[in-house]
Scaffold this motif. Structure first.
Motif, PDB file in Angstrom:
ATOM      1  N   ALA A 137       0.793  -1.116  -0.197  1.00 25.86           N
ATOM      2  CA  ALA A 137      -0.033   0.102  -0.185  1.00 25.86           C
ATOM      3  C   ALA A 137       0.945   1.274  -0.089  1.00 25.86           C
ATOM      4  O   ALA A 137       1.809   1.368   0.626  1.00 25.86           O
ATOM      5  N   THR A 138       0.573   2.285  -1.004  1.00 22.06           N
ATOM      6  CA  THR A 138       1.050   3.449  -0.879  1.00 22.06           C
ATOM      7  C   THR A 138       0.149   4.395   0.042  1.00 22.06           C
ATOM      8  O   THR A 138       0.621   5.411   0.958  1.00 22.06           O
ATOM      9  N   TRP A 139      -1.067   4.323  -0.103  1.00 27.21           N
ATOM     10  CA  TRP A 139      -2.031   4.982   0.604  1.00 27.21           C
ATOM     11  C   TRP A 139      -3.097   3.976   1.274  1.00 27.21           C
ATOM     12  O   TRP A 139      -3.430   2.995   0.621  1.00 27.21           O
ATOM     13  N   LEU A 140      -3.764   4.196   2.399  1.00 23.97           N
ATOM     14  CA  LEU A 140      -4.919   3.813   2.855  1.00 23.97           C
ATOM     15  C   LEU A 140      -5.905   4.596   2.860  1.00 23.97           C
ATOM     16  O   LEU A 140      -5.853   5.702   3.529  1.00 23.97           O
ATOM     17  N   VAL A 141      -7.234   4.190   2.479  1.00 26.88           N
ATOM     18  CA  VAL A 141      -8.298   4.914   2.343  1.00 26.88           C
ATOM     19  C   VAL A 141      -9.437   4.284   2.894  1.00 26.88           C
ATOM     20  O   VAL A 141      -9.687   3.014   2.775  1.00 26.88           O
ATOM     21  N   ASP A 142     -10.333   4.745   3.610  1.00 32.98           N
ATOM     22  CA  ASP A 142     -11.258   4.486   4.147  1.00 32.98           C
ATOM     23  C   ASP A 142     -12.674   4.459   3.463  1.00 32.98           C
ATOM     24  O   ASP A 142     -12.840   5.766   3.048  1.00 32.98           O
ATOM     25  N   TYR A 143     -13.167   3.477   3.213  1.00 37.16           N
ATOM     26  CA  TYR A 143     -14.636   3.495   2.331  1.00 37.16           C
ATOM     27  C   TYR A 143     -15.737   3.852   3.125  1.00 37.16           C
ATOM     28  O   TYR A 143     -16.758   4.312   2.360  1.00 37.16           O
ATOM     29  N   ASP A 144     -15.745   3.766   4.304  1.00 36.19           N
ATOM     30  CA  ASP A 144     -17.095   3.999   5.042  1.00 36.19           C
ATOM     31  C   ASP A 144     -17.571   5.355   5.549  1.00 36.19           C
ATOM     32  O   ASP A 144     -18.764   5.819   5.733  1.00 36.19           O
ATOM     33  N   LEU A 145     -16.356   5.888   5.906  1.00 39.77           N
ATOM     34  CA  LEU A 145     -16.490   7.485   6.612  1.00 39.77           C
ATOM     35  C   LEU A 145     -17.132   8.532   5.638  1.00 39.77           C
ATOM     36  O   LEU A 145     -16.390   9.325   4.976  1.00 39.77           O
ATOM     37  N   GLY A 146     -18.435   8.427   5.739  1.00 38.74           N
ATOM     38  CA  GLY A 146     -19.121   9.500   4.593  1.00 38.74           C
ATOM     39  C   GLY A 146     -20.507   9.379   4.518  1.00 38.74           C
ATOM     40  O   GLY A 146     -20.968   8.526   5.339  1.00 38.74           O
ATOM     41  N   HIS A 147     -21.039  10.178   3.594  1.00 40.66           N
ATOM     42  CA  HIS A 147     -22.542  10.135   3.077  1.00 40.66           C
ATOM     43  C   HIS A 147     -22.665   9.169   2.053  1.00 40.66           C
ATOM     44  O   HIS A 147     -22.056   9.569   1.169  1.00 40.66           O
ATOM     45  N   ARG A 148     -23.613   8.184   1.971  1.00 39.48           N
ATOM     46  CA  ARG A 148     -23.824   7.356   0.808  1.00 39.48           C
ATOM     47  C   ARG A 148     -25.372   7.224   0.414  1.00 39.48           C
ATOM     48  O   ARG A 148     -26.058   7.156   1.698  1.00 39.48           O
ATOM     49  N   TRP A 149     -25.731   7.200  -0.397  1.00 39.92           N
ATOM     50  CA  TRP A 149     -27.275   7.004  -0.721  1.00 39.92           C
ATOM     51  C   TRP A 149     -27.524   6.416  -2.001  1.00 39.92           C
ATOM     52  O   TRP A 149     -26.583   5.943  -2.876  1.00 39.92           O
ATOM     53  N   ALA A 150     -28.668   6.023  -2.428  1.00 41.45           N
ATOM     54  CA  ALA A 150     -29.051   4.993  -3.401  1.00 41.45           C
ATOM     55  C   ALA A 150     -28.948   5.783  -4.735  1.00 41.45           C
ATOM     56  O   ALA A 150     -29.271   6.912  -4.809  1.00 41.45           O
ATOM     57  N   PRO A 151     -28.613   5.206  -5.640  1.00 48.52           N
ATOM     58  CA  PRO A 151     -28.061   5.590  -6.950  1.00 48.52           C
ATOM     59  C   PRO A 151     -29.548   6.264  -7.480  1.00 48.52           C
ATOM     60  O   PRO A 151     -29.579   7.330  -8.331  1.00 48.52           O
ATOM     61  N   GLU A 152     -30.737   5.464  -7.508  1.00 47.13           N
ATOM     62  CA  GLU A 152     -31.930   6.014  -7.983  1.00 47.13           C
ATOM     63  C   GLU A 152     -32.466   7.581  -7.311  1.00 47.13           C
ATOM     64  O   GLU A 152     -33.444   7.998  -7.675  1.00 47.13           O
ATOM     65  N   GLU A 153     -31.838   7.872  -6.118  1.00 46.96           N
ATOM     66  CA  GLU A 153     -32.341   8.963  -5.686  1.00 46.96           C
ATOM     67  C   GLU A 153     -31.398  10.187  -5.949  1.00 46.96           C
ATOM     68  O   GLU A 153     -31.356  11.303  -5.255  1.00 46.96           O
ATOM     69  N   ASN A 154     -30.594  10.181  -7.022  1.00 43.66           N
ATOM     70  CA  ASN A 154     -29.722  11.093  -7.541  1.00 43.66           C
ATOM     71  C   ASN A 154     -29.966  11.249  -9.145  1.00 43.66           C
ATOM     72  O   ASN A 154     -30.541  10.308  -9.740  1.00 43.66           O
TER      73      ASN A 154
END
Length: 337
Positions: A137-154
């Motif tokens: 790994a050169t970088w480690l990135v967190d996938y979960d920390l954020g806001h996420r919503w369903a594609p049909e709602e965008n």
């Protein structure tokens, strides 16, 4: 004290002072840890059966080691006489970080000059990696920390993830470039195992990268408690990596950002390495749905798991052994190359 016993007591006291009395045993000095190897799971026993992430490490370094129980850790720690220690931390962010915290705070160990090698399997996008590869790994990135919503709602095709403010300090880590460069220099020519099953599975994918033979590479590792699959979520992982200024996303895994955060709070991250081997693609081939890829028919799973866990340890041991064999140069920090 009755006067009858006082002369006898004084005589014994004088004899003790003159001859030197036995004292209570002193506490054992802490183990000076040079390298700590962290795996996330094992299959069955530590040796003698099907190997998971820990078995090859155990068989190389700790066959004769006595397990050291650590309160709060999922599994015991093993150490050899050269200062190489390791343990199975558990899968997922909570399991792995809780175990790492318990081990770091245990007075049986001295981590003041330690290097850390976080080791395990993961997935890779077929556009960038292949089954059996091993990646620093050169970088480690967190996938979960954020806001996420369903594609049909965008709006169709628009991003469905937005970083949450307040997590800037622990959603992305850039690992020490000098240490990563050392790891690549020491391990890039390690012969890697492959298998007929893995070669056959790769041919299901049209991408050139997916059809490559195993190799040693570098890139961003994305940590998520979710086993995300499919081209849509794979693209999202790549978008998050780029949003945070990291390199291309090449490995998906479940622990590294959490474990690194724990190490950062106690000893910093300059001596942390994360090493992953790809045992699956993060999406199906063009002829299968994501659900079919997640739940394959018997005999249709990706091959190459035994070879990959062997490759991880073989590649990682090059670095572990070099650090230990040249400890005077490494003790106080990553040396110049």
């Amino acid at each position: 004290m009755p006067s009858l016993f006082r002369p006898r007591f004084l005589a014994l006291l004088c004899a003790c002072l003159l001859a030197g009395c036995a004292t209570a045993p002193t506490a054992r000095a802490p183990i000076q840890v040079k390298v700590f190897v962290a795996a996330m799971f094992e299959i069955g026993a530590n040796t003698g059966d099907r190997a998971g992430e820990f078995q090859h490490w155990y068989e190389r370094y700790w066959q004769d080691a006595t397990p050291i129980a650590v309160r709060g850790a999922l599994h015991p720690v093993y150490c050899n006489a050269d200062g190489v220690c390791g343990a199975v931390l558990g899968m997922g962010k909570v399991n792995s970080s809780a175990s790492m915290q318990a081990i770091l705070l245990d007075p049986a160990f001295d981590f003041s000059h330690s290097y850390y090698l976080l080791s395990g399997v993961g997935g890779t996008p077929p556009q960038r990696g292949t089954i059996g590869e091993v990646n620093w790994a050169t970088w480690l990135v967190d996938y979960d920390l954020g806001h996420r919503w369903a594609p049909e709602e965008n709006t169709p095709g628009a991003p469905t993830f937005m970083p949450r403010k307040g997590y800037e300090a622990y959603r992305v880590f850039r690992l020490n470039p000098a240490l990563v460069a050392w790891a690549m220099q020491l391990s890039q020519d390690v012969p890697l195992q492959d298998s007929a099953a893995a070669r056959a599975y790769r041919l299901r994918y049209p991408e050139v990268a997916a059809r490559r033979a195993p190799f040693v590479g570098t890139g961003t590792h994305v940590t998520g408690d979710t086993f995300f699959h499919g081209p849509g979520l794979s693209k999202q992982a790549q978008d998050i990596a780029k949003l945070y200024g990291a390199d291309d996303y090449v490995i998906t895994e479940m622990e590294a950002t959490a474990v690194t955060l724990v190490i950062q709070r106690t000893h910093g991250t300059d001596r942390v390495l994360s090493l992953r081997g790809a045992v699956n693609f993060d999406q199906g081939n063009p002829h299968e749905t994501t659900l079919q890829h997640l739940d394959p028919a018997p005999g249709q799973t990706a091959g190459g798991f035994p070879e990959t866990v062997h490759n991880i340890e073989t590649v990682g041991a090059r670095v572990v052994d070099h650090i230990v064999d040249h400890w005077p140069q490494w003790r106080d920090g990553v040396p110049a190359r």
